[in-house]
Design an enzyme around this catalytic site. Structure first.
Site, mmCIF file in Angstrom:
data_model
loop_
_atom_site.group_PDB
_atom_site.id
_atom_site.type_symbol
_atom_site.label_atom_id
_atom_site.label_comp_id
_atom_site.label_asym_id
_atom_site.label_seq_id
_atom_site.Cartn_x
_atom_site.Cartn_y
_atom_site.Cartn_z
ATOM 1 N N CYS A 114 -3.808 -26.098 5.214
ATOM 2 C CA CYS A 114 -3.541 -25.884 3.776
ATOM 3 C C CYS A 114 -3.506 -24.405 3.416
ATOM 4 O O CYS A 114 -2.898 -24.031 2.415
ATOM 5 C CB CYS A 114 -4.585 -26.607 2.949
ATOM 6 S SG CYS A 114 -4.585 -28.368 3.294
ATOM 7 N N HIS A 259 -3.428 -24.149 -4.027
ATOM 8 C CA HIS A 259 -3.011 -25.204 -3.103
ATOM 9 C C HIS A 259 -3.311 -26.537 -3.771
ATOM 10 O O HIS A 259 -4.385 -26.728 -4.350
ATOM 11 C CB HIS A 259 -3.770 -25.065 -1.777
ATOM 12 C CG HIS A 259 -3.731 -26.320 -0.965
ATOM 13 N ND1 HIS A 259 -2.536 -26.917 -0.608
ATOM 14 C CD2 HIS A 259 -4.718 -27.115 -0.476
ATOM 15 C CE1 HIS A 259 -2.811 -28.017 0.081
ATOM 16 N NE2 HIS A 259 -4.113 -28.165 0.168
ATOM 17 N N ASN A 289 -0.690 -34.007 -1.771
ATOM 18 C CA ASN A 289 -1.054 -32.797 -1.027
ATOM 19 C C ASN A 289 -0.065 -32.629 0.131
ATOM 20 O O ASN A 289 -0.066 -33.419 1.066
ATOM 21 C CB ASN A 289 -2.495 -32.965 -0.512
ATOM 22 C CG ASN A 289 -2.967 -31.789 0.317
ATOM 23 O OD1 ASN A 289 -2.179 -30.934 0.731
ATOM 24 N ND2 ASN A 289 -4.262 -31.738 0.574
HETATM 25 O O1 UT7 Z 1 -5.962 -29.968 1.370
HETATM 26 C C1 UT7 Z 1 -7.014 -29.934 2.291
HETATM 27 C C2 UT7 Z 1 -8.268 -30.002 1.644
HETATM 28 N N1 UT7 Z 1 -8.568 -31.351 1.238
HETATM 29 C C3 UT7 Z 1 -9.285 -31.514 0.173
HETATM 30 O O2 UT7 Z 1 -9.601 -30.562 -0.500
HETATM 31 C C4 UT7 Z 1 -9.778 -32.898 -0.154
HETATM 32 C C5 UT7 Z 1 -11.126 -32.810 -0.773
HETATM 33 N N2 UT7 Z 1 -11.731 -34.116 -1.029
HETATM 34 C C6 UT7 Z 1 -11.249 -34.961 -1.960
HETATM 35 O O3 UT7 Z 1 -10.225 -34.698 -2.570
HETATM 36 C C7 UT7 Z 1 -12.060 -36.194 -2.271
HETATM 37 O O4 UT7 Z 1 -13.239 -36.153 -1.524
HETATM 38 C C8 UT7 Z 1 -11.308 -37.518 -1.986
HETATM 39 C C9 UT7 Z 1 -10.198 -37.704 -2.998
HETATM 40 C C10 UT7 Z 1 -10.757 -37.526 -0.590
HETATM 41 C C11 UT7 Z 1 -12.261 -38.704 -2.129
HETATM 42 O O5 UT7 Z 1 -12.829 -38.701 -3.424
HETATM 43 P P1 UT7 Z 1 -14.408 -38.833 -3.589
HETATM 44 O O6 UT7 Z 1 -14.659 -38.843 -5.031
HETATM 45 O O7 UT7 Z 1 -15.054 -37.762 -2.775
HETATM 46 O O8 UT7 Z 1 -14.673 -40.265 -3.019
HETATM 47 P P2 UT7 Z 1 -15.596 -40.703 -1.794
HETATM 48 O O9 UT7 Z 1 -15.010 -40.270 -0.496
HETATM 49 O O10 UT7 Z 1 -17.013 -40.298 -2.095
HETATM 50 O O11 UT7 Z 1 -15.495 -42.258 -1.859
HETATM 51 C C12 UT7 Z 1 -16.020 -42.999 -2.985
HETATM 52 C C13 UT7 Z 1 -15.702 -44.459 -2.781
HETATM 53 C C14 UT7 Z 1 -16.094 -44.976 -1.405
HETATM 54 O O12 UT7 Z 1 -16.558 -46.309 -1.548
HETATM 55 P P3 UT7 Z 1 -18.153 -46.617 -1.579
HETATM 56 O O13 UT7 Z 1 -18.669 -46.112 -0.281
HETATM 57 O O14 UT7 Z 1 -18.661 -45.878 -2.763
HETATM 58 O O15 UT7 Z 1 -18.179 -48.105 -1.716
HETATM 59 C C15 UT7 Z 1 -14.775 -45.008 -0.672
HETATM 60 O O16 UT7 Z 1 -14.763 -45.968 0.375
HETATM 61 O O17 UT7 Z 1 -14.295 -44.680 -2.897
HETATM 62 C C16 UT7 Z 1 -13.821 -45.393 -1.750
HETATM 63 N N3 UT7 Z 1 -12.451 -44.980 -1.488
HETATM 64 C C17 UT7 Z 1 -11.392 -45.542 -2.090
HETATM 65 N N4 UT7 Z 1 -11.296 -46.533 -2.984
HETATM 66 C C18 UT7 Z 1 -10.067 -46.874 -3.407
HETATM 67 C C19 UT7 Z 1 -12.009 -44.002 -0.652
HETATM 68 N N5 UT7 Z 1 -10.670 -43.916 -0.719
HETATM 69 C C20 UT7 Z 1 -10.260 -44.865 -1.592
HETATM 70 C C21 UT7 Z 1 -9.008 -45.258 -2.077
HETATM 71 N N6 UT7 Z 1 -8.952 -46.269 -2.977
HETATM 72 N N7 UT7 Z 1 -7.858 -44.674 -1.692
#
Ligand code: UT7
Length: 332
Positions: A114, A259, A289
């Site tokens: 990125c 980004h 992204n």
């Molecule tokens: O460009 C390179 C750099 N990348 C980034 O900067 C990405 C940075 N990270 C993020 O953008 C976020 O961490 C994500 C968007 C990837 C995830 O969001 P989050 O608020 O951190 O969610 P999480 O990973 O803590 O997951 C929360 C819940 C989990 O379920 P439980 O364990 O709470 O039951 C996940 O399994 O959301 C679930 N989950 C989803 N649910 C529906 C994860 N992905 C999905 C999905 N749809 N697509």
């Protein structure tokens, strides 16, 4: 003193629009979750009959050349940022060089995810400042969609990434242009966001395709929470570093092009910097992204919408796999 000036910008995204609604039919996800956590409404995924990283970059280049009133023959160096090259090797730079009908000019590939575009911009800037090259094509291009795990298992990455390409053309100027670039990395976090295979450090038998039974290591793995936490800190650090290096203040920024990793990250930075909505350019809603392509696609669109004006102070900032992070300040 010689500066590098951006004289042309262009971008290309595949025609196929992948909506959140579509994704919710192939995995356990939903529109509300994706919009609330990422801001993404849709993204573009490549058409295998038409799109390659190199030919998307060529289309973006032609747009930039036309806007700059230059031709392919004016380009004397290509710096191509991608972590998804068309081939394992050679890189996409040479494929773009061939596609543009150019003979023997150098092409350099950069693989800093990125942050790749800002790394590439920095490399190009140094070559222009030394006088070695006069017109440098700086590219960010990616096809992420074909490596995504488009099932519930891969939903934390499958909903985020998209495909596309963006370019800028740099030329020497004695007045203004790129003021400075700032590059960083911290390899301790390499495995927080990575694709392991095809890695070369495996024993011979594990590297042979016919021996591979577990293919999950070919897909993107991301510890989203960890990446997010580091991203917000490093984005701010590297933007402040750029401002301090130029004795400028956050109030001096006219347009921030971050980004496009997550709309929540952009909004956090916007708030910290006290910028208004029209001082931060976001298009993650439409493209997701696109890794190294996200900043040049956003710049190209912002420019076309008249959001970058003569003498504006433009700030670019990125964070991603590696970890790597980077910023650039540009006086337009
Ligand atoms: O460009 C390179 C750099 N990348 C980034 O900067 C990405 C940075 N990270 C993020 O953008 C976020 O961490 C994500 C968007 C990837 C995830 O969001 P989050 O608020 O951190 O969610 P999480 O990973 O803590 O997951 C929360 C819940 C989990 O379920 P439980 O364990 O709470 O039951 C996940 O399994 O959301 C679930 N989950 C989803 N649910 C529906 C994860 N992905 C999905 C999905 N749809 N697509």
């Amino acid at each position: 003193m010689r500066h590098s000036k951006i004289v042309g910008l262009g971008h290309y995204v595949p025609e196929t629009v992948i909506t959140n609604q579509y994704l919710s039919t192939v995995m356990d996800t939903n529109n509300e979750w994706i919009i609330e956590r990422t801001g993404i409404q849709e993204r573009r995924w490549m058409d295998p009959a038409k799109d390659t990283v190199a030919n998307m970059a060529a289309k973006a280049t032609r747009m930039a050349l036309q806007r700059a009133k230059l031709t392919e023959k004016d380009i004397d160096f290509i710096v191509f940022a991608t972590i998804t090259p068309d081939y394992f090797f050679p890189g996409s730079g040479v494929l773009l060089q061939r596609e543009l009908g150019l003979e023997s000019i150098p092409a350099l590939d950069i693989r800093n995810a990125c942050s790749g575009f800002i790394y590439a911009l920095s490399v190009a800037d140094q070559f222009i400042k030394t006088g070695m090259y006069k017109t440098v094509l700086v590219v960010g291009g990616e096809i992420q969609s074909t490596a995504l795990d488009i099932t519930t298992r891969g939903r934390n990455t499958a909903v985020i990434f998209g495909d596309g390409a963006g370019v800028v053309i740099l030329q020497a100027s004695d007045k203004q242009g790129i003021l400075s670039t700032h590059l960083h990395s911290d390899g301790r976090f390499a495995e927080e966001l990575y694709v392991k295979d095809p890695g070369s450090s495996r024993p011979h038998k594990e590297r042979q395709p016919e021996q591979i039974t577990d293919t999950s290591t070919f897909k993107v793995v991301m510890n989203g929470n960890q990446v997010f936490k580091h991203a917000v800190v490093r984005f701010m650090e590297v933007i402040n570093e750029a401002l301090e290096a130029n004795k400028l203040k956050k109030e001096d920024i006219d347009l921030l092009v971050p980004h496009q990793a997550n709309l929540r990250i952009s909004q956090y930075i916007q708030e910290k910097l006290g910028l208004s909505d029209n001082q931060v350019y976001n298009n993650i809603m439409r493209y997701g992204n696109t890794t190294a392509a996200s900043i040049p696609i956003a710049m190209s669109e912002a420019w076309a919408e008249g959001k970058i004006k003569e003498n504006d102070l433009l700030c670019l900032a990125a964070f991603g796999s590696g970890f790597t992070w980077a910023s650039a300040l540009i006086r337009w």
